[in-house]
Design a protein around this motif. Structure first.
Motif, PDB file in Angstrom:
ATOM      1  N   GLY A 141       0.756  -1.201   0.148  1.00  0.00           N
ATOM      2  CA  GLY A 141       0.093   0.179  -0.105  1.00  0.00           C
ATOM      3  C   GLY A 141       0.883   1.137   0.176  1.00  0.00           C
ATOM      4  N   HIS A 176      -0.119  -0.252  -6.369  1.00  0.00           N
ATOM      5  CA  HIS A 176      -0.286  -0.207  -5.084  1.00  0.00           C
ATOM      6  C   HIS A 176       0.617   0.237  -4.060  1.00  0.00           C
ATOM      7  CE1 HIS A 176      -3.020  -1.197  -1.678  1.00  0.00           C
ATOM      8  NE2 HIS A 176      -2.197  -2.315  -1.091  1.00  0.00           N
ATOM      9  N   ASP A 199      -9.402  -3.601   0.637  1.00  0.00           N
ATOM     10  CA  ASP A 199      -8.903  -2.124   0.290  1.00  0.00           C
ATOM     11  C   ASP A 199      -9.712  -1.289  -0.647  1.00  0.00           C
ATOM     12  OD1 ASP A 199      -7.481   0.461   0.417  1.00  0.00           O
ATOM     13  OD2 ASP A 199      -5.582  -0.329   0.410  1.00  0.00           O
ATOM     14  N   GLU A 200     -10.480  -0.701  -0.497  1.00  0.00           N
ATOM     15  CA  GLU A 200     -11.208   0.275  -1.283  1.00  0.00           C
ATOM     16  C   GLU A 200     -10.977   1.496  -1.719  1.00  0.00           C
ATOM     17  OE1 GLU A 200     -15.905  -0.450  -1.585  1.00  0.00           O
ATOM     18  OE2 GLU A 200     -15.634   1.651  -0.574  1.00  0.00           O
ATOM     19  N   TYR A 201     -10.526   1.642  -2.887  1.00  0.00           N
ATOM     20  CA  TYR A 201      -9.673   3.050  -3.391  1.00  0.00           C
ATOM     21  C   TYR A 201     -10.860   3.869  -3.685  1.00  0.00           C
ATOM     22  CZ  TYR A 201      -5.030   1.386  -3.911  1.00  0.00           C
ATOM     23  OH  TYR A 201      -3.575   1.262  -3.841  1.00  0.00           O
ATOM     24  N   ASN A 256      -1.070  -4.471   5.067  1.00  0.00           N
ATOM     25  CA  ASN A 256      -1.441  -3.418   4.187  1.00  0.00           C
ATOM     26  C   ASN A 256      -1.902  -2.113   4.853  1.00  0.00           C
ATOM     27  OD1 ASN A 256      -2.516  -3.136   1.351  1.00  0.00           O
ATOM     28  ND2 ASN A 256      -4.330  -2.116   2.731  1.00  0.00           N
ATOM     29  N   PHE A 299      -3.889   1.115   4.468  1.00  0.00           N
ATOM     30  CA  PHE A 299      -4.878   1.647   3.866  1.00  0.00           C
ATOM     31  C   PHE A 299      -4.832   3.040   3.933  1.00  0.00           C
ATOM     32  CE2 PHE A 299      -6.227  -2.437   5.353  1.00  0.00           C
ATOM     33  CZ  PHE A 299      -7.311  -2.905   4.766  1.00  0.00           C
ATOM     34  N   HIS A 324      -9.116   6.132   1.383  1.00  0.00           N
ATOM     35  CA  HIS A 324      -9.346   4.735   1.254  1.00  0.00           C
ATOM     36  C   HIS A 324     -10.547   4.432   2.475  1.00  0.00           C
ATOM     37  CE1 HIS A 324      -5.956   3.255  -1.468  1.00  0.00           C
ATOM     38  NE2 HIS A 324      -6.154   4.663  -1.509  1.00  0.00           N
ATOM     39  N   ILE A 348     -11.546   0.624   4.825  1.00  0.00           N
ATOM     40  CA  ILE A 348     -11.704  -0.666   5.130  1.00  0.00           C
ATOM     41  C   ILE A 348     -12.878  -1.440   4.756  1.00  0.00           C
ATOM     42  CG2 ILE A 348     -10.979  -2.084   6.728  1.00  0.00           C
ATOM     43  CD1 ILE A 348      -9.449  -0.001   8.069  1.00  0.00           C
TER      44      ILE A 348
END
Length: 613
Positions: free
Chosen positions: A352, A366, A499-501, A551, A553, A557, A559
């Motif tokens: 990340g 990433h 992991d939502e971008y 990761n 975040f 972003h 979670i």
């Protein structure tokens, strides 16, 4: 580095190929022996010896490269075909004979005139399992092992997981191995039929469960039986508890020798490798070193910077496989100062922090970085509870007292498709391609459904944090506690960490990157020794442990946690009928309920690492 030492190329190599080694039952297993040489002649004397035992053909190029590499640097390297594979006698049985055969091979090595006082073993995956099986016999001269991404218990992960069968992995592997088994090699017709099956693997994977005798696998009965054993032996019985399949059962017998562990966040055996490292560190006094990267399982992994559709930047690559192994072996077998004793015992890659745009290869950038640690799990971890709220929020605040359960229908005829994960596709594509991917249906090459986010499916329940104001690092094992009920006597529940971008020009709808997942077959909610059906409508509290991850975040972003009841074809689809697993002929839709009220608060515990000073 002052005082650094290391073996360098100072010899040539000669290979004594196809050398027979007799086993206790009279079978002969064949090995290639690579020895240091000068002017075309083997150099006499005693040398440190390396052993690798493989089902994948001792004659393949990668073994020859390794053999010549180590022989030129003052080692004897021995690679042996395991029983029933390629040149070796006998019948192949998946991880059934490796303890006895490995012990016999080690005894033979110790008696050779060129064998010195120390023998090391090396390998990855199956060839890690062969090392573990022979180790508990405490063979003479065993000095160290290099255990790359290998299992600890094939029932708990890799062939089964949470009571479910890791269907596509077991199926692909059995077909792949059957294609190179002795029956297929001896009979071109059998090989041709299996090759056709291999090309059509996505079609076969759509129809579950496969019936015994109903596919070209029947032409190789031993391989077909192995697949069906993996599929149908769903209780944790004695069949699974061999040193080859379940070193977990024999961990107290493991010799106290230096061990080098390697795995990756998207590897087959991340859970297994971390468990072995943690358990043996507690029991032993000799050095243990752990390296956790981002690559997929197998292949030229150390110089690979990507997994699936995601790239982690040039920093993710390490030195090549043999160079890394040489540093370890020189230190442990030759007593050289290679710097390893001054390094941190744990090296892990924190994913990340990248740009989130597409790179030149079209993959998500990433990013990430390597970091040294002194232990696993990390001592400074702050386990933090996030509740699943009825409005879809993932938050530290508990849900309302009177929140109604979230209800959905799970239809086995329309399972949630697998999109990436912790596995390798064994050289084919279609429905099972490992690594990180945007969580959309239609992403895998064998999935021809519409390219739509999995989150729009009515049987995928999504929980998100608000956009993060500051970055958050999650490093460790994620645990999800669910309160659930079902209309079925048996069913599954799945969980996935994402992991939502946020959206950008390359990804207008954002990017939902999978980091880990798990499944629980409810008939095994109280343990794996014996199945127990559910009472329809009764509420159960269950816990699912995801594969470990590391990761970051980034700010902006979210979670995200996805809850559902299928992830196919990675895991076999539960028919919801309670029939014997792998033998069902019926299916039914299950009405599932997920409880999210104050008393029955479904939640996830995240291992958060505080920001560095």
């Amino acid at each position: 580095m002052p005082g650094f030492e290391g073996s360098f190329q100072q010899y040539d190599c000669v290979a004594d190929t196809h050398h027979g080694v007799s086993m206790r039952d009279g079978s002969v297993l064949y090995a290639d022996v690579y020895r240091p040489a000068l002017s075309g002649q083997a150099v006499e004397g005693k040398w440190p010896v390396l052993l690798e035992r493989t089902p994948y053909n001792k004659d393949r190029l990668s073994y020859s490269v390794s053999g010549r590499y180590f022989a030129k640097r003052g080692y004897v390297y021995v690679v042996q075909d395991v029983r029933g594979r390629w040149s070796s006698d006998g019948d192949f049985a998946f991880l059934r004979n490796e303890a006895d055969d490995g012990e016999d091979t080690m005894t033979w090595l110790a008696s050779q005139p060129w064998c010195g006082d120390r023998i090391g073993t090396v390998g990855i995956s199956y060839t890690t399992a062969t090392q573990q099986a022979l180790a508990i016999r405490h063979p003479e001269k065993l000095a160290t092992q290099v255990l790359f991404d290998g299992a600890y218990n094939y029932f708990r992960q890799t062939m089964r997981h949470g009571g479910a069968c890791e269907y596509a992995i077991a199926f692909q592997y059995s077909v792949s191995m059957a294609r190179t088994g002795k029956q297929a090699v001896a009979n071109p017709r059998i090989r041709a039929q299996l090759d056709e099956m291999w090309k059509d693997l996505p079609k076969w994977l759509r129809h579950q469960p496969l019936r015994q005798g109903a596919s070209p696998l029947r032409l190789t009965p031993d391989y077909e039986q192995w697949f069906f054993d993996m599929l149908t032996k769903s209780d944790y019985e004695d069949w699974w508890k061999t040193p080859d399949l379940a070193i977990e059962e024999y961990i107290d017998d493991y010799p106290d020798i230096p061990l080098l562990f390697e795995t990756s966040w998207y590897g087959h055996h991340i859970t297994a490798t971390l468990w072995k490292y943690e358990q043996l560190k507690k029991r032993h006094k000799t050095p243990k070193k752990l390296i956790i990267g981002t690559w997929l399982h197998g292949g030229d992994m150390f110089v690979q910077t990507w997994a699936g559709d995601v790239d982690f930047g040039s920093a993710a690559a390490l030195e090549d496989n043999n160079s890394l192994r040489l540093r370890w072996l020189d230190h442990q077998m030759k007593g050289m100062t290679t710097g390893l004793d001054e390094e941190a015992p744990v090296q892990l890659f924190v994913m990340g922090g990248g740009s989130g745009r597409k790179d030149a290869m079209g993959r998500l950038s990433h990013g990430g970085r390597w970091r040294d640690e002194q232990e696993w799990p990390l001592a400074r971890t702050r386990m933090t509870t996030f509740h699943l709220n009825p409005d879809g929020r993932l938050a530290e605040q508990a849900p309302p007292e009177d929140a109604a359960p979230i209800t959905y229908d799970f239809d086995p005829a329309n399972p949630v498709p697998t999109v990436g994960g912790n596995f390798t596709n064994y050289g084919t594509t279609g429905f099972l391609e490992g690594g990180g991917y945007n969580q959309n249906s239609g992403t895998m090459s064998g999935d021809h459904s519409p390219d739509l986010p999995l989150a729009v499916r009515p049987d995928v329940i999504v929980f998100r944090t608000d956009p993060l104001e500051d970055g958050v690092e999650v490093t460790g094992v994620v645990t999800c506690t669910l309160f659930v009920s079902s209309s079925a006597p048996d069913t599954d529940f799945t969980v996935k960490l994402i992991d939502e971008y946020p959206p950008n020009e390359d990804y207008p709808n954002g990017y939902a990157l999978n980091l880990g997942d798990s499944i629980l077959r409810m008939r095994y909610r109280d343990g794996y020794d014996r199945a127990e059906m559910m009472t329809p409508g009764e509420v159960y509290e269950v816990q699912l442990r995801l594969q470990a991850t590391s990761n970051f975040f980034a700010a902006g972003h979210r979670i995200r946690i996805d809850i559902s009841s299928s992830n196919s074809p990675h895991y076999d689809v539960n028919p919801n009928t309670g029939e014997p697993l792998g033998l069902n002929r019926c299916q039914q839709v299950a009405r599932q309920s997920l409880y999210v009220d104050r008393v029955r608060s479904s939640h996830v515990d995240l291992p958060i690492i505080p920001p560095e000073a």
